[in-house]
Design an enzyme around this catalytic site. Sequence first.
Site, PDB file in Angstrom:
ATOM      1  N   TYR A   1      -2.261  -0.998  10.316  1.00 25.95           N
ATOM      2  CA  TYR A   1      -2.790  -1.390   8.980  1.00 25.95           C
ATOM      3  C   TYR A   1      -1.240  -1.194   8.051  1.00 25.95           C
ATOM      4  O   TYR A   1      -0.652  -1.674   7.339  1.00 25.95           O
ATOM      5  CB  TYR A   1      -3.731  -0.509   8.541  1.00 25.95           C
ATOM      6  CG  TYR A   1      -3.820  -0.945   6.858  1.00 25.95           C
ATOM      7  CD1 TYR A   1      -4.463  -1.890   6.181  1.00 25.95           C
ATOM      8  CD2 TYR A   1      -3.740   0.223   5.888  1.00 25.95           C
ATOM      9  CE1 TYR A   1      -4.509  -2.239   4.984  1.00 25.95           C
ATOM     10  CE2 TYR A   1      -3.722  -0.095   4.506  1.00 25.95           C
ATOM     11  CZ  TYR A   1      -4.277  -1.110   4.203  1.00 25.95           C
ATOM     12  OH  TYR A   1      -4.516  -1.247   2.574  1.00 25.95           O
TER      13      TYR A   1
ATOM     14  N   SER B   1       0.694  -1.147  -0.100  1.00 27.16           N
ATOM     15  CA  SER B   1      -0.042   0.056   0.106  1.00 27.16           C
ATOM     16  C   SER B   1       0.728   1.315  -0.077  1.00 27.16           C
ATOM     17  O   SER B   1       2.111   1.244   0.739  1.00 27.16           O
ATOM     18  CB  SER B   1      -0.954   0.120   1.275  1.00 27.16           C
ATOM     19  OG  SER B   1      -1.486   1.109   1.581  1.00 27.16           O
TER      20      SER B   1
END
Length: 290
Positions: free
Chosen positions: A195, A182
């Site tokens: 995350y 990400s």
Amino acid sequence: MSAKEQIQEQGLPPQHQDHQPGHETEMNPRPQYDRESYRGSGKLEGKRAIITGGDSGIGRSVAVLFAKEGADVAIVYLNEGEDAQETKRLVEQQGRRCLCLAGDVGSESFAREAVEQAVREFGGLDVLVNNAAEQHPQGSIEDITEEQLERTFRTNIFGYFFVTKAAMPHLKEGSTIVCTTSVTNYAGSPQLLDYASTKGAITAFVRSLSQNLAEKKIRVNGVAPGPIWTPLIPSTFPPEKVEKFGLDTPLKRPGQPIEVATCFVFLASEDSSYMSGQVLHPNGGEIVNG
């Protein structure tokens, strides 16, 4: 009008889903998983692929494009049966087989069972896409419970280890592994501490595993999406944040799954035959120097 065009003209309507990882059937507008102009050219002809988180969002788009390129696909998902059946229909529409496998990739026993079932069904395995993920925003590190921390790591990085470990006996020279990391790994995220940390772990996993498997001629690469319109977004953020999602990118909009899935086709195919340990960045123009 495509989902991308609708968002550019109108923005995202405020919306929220109370369950993760969310359902594509409840999204407005629906994410764009394919485009009419995409024509398969046999890049993955006869290949057998497993895609975790393959029921919707980026995973669905990857499954459809893989099928267009000639691959049979097993999609692994948590419990989004309706989305998974739609993805199965879309894959089979391209004349390829699709196996739906429901369960938690954070369980090593399920990961092993899912891989074995796919191998039995297809007679082998050539491409592994580690893509399943979850995220839970918190305003402070003090608000991240032990349970949340463990759950996020179990899905986002333990699952990658478990599925890859189970796949290794079936992969051979020329096989490929593609992992979803990400932009948060590179740019950080003040509300997604756990995350973003898992995504950093995934990037390190890609770089390390690529070196570990180089002698076996198995390539490992990653894709680091920016803000992409997937079910994870309305199931993570409140309506007012969804409405502004992706507008802070240089391209001033969120991306669509189809704008990410082409990276997976490239990395899974011989088009990227001299690349391993690398990460592609479909992120709306953000420069992350990674």
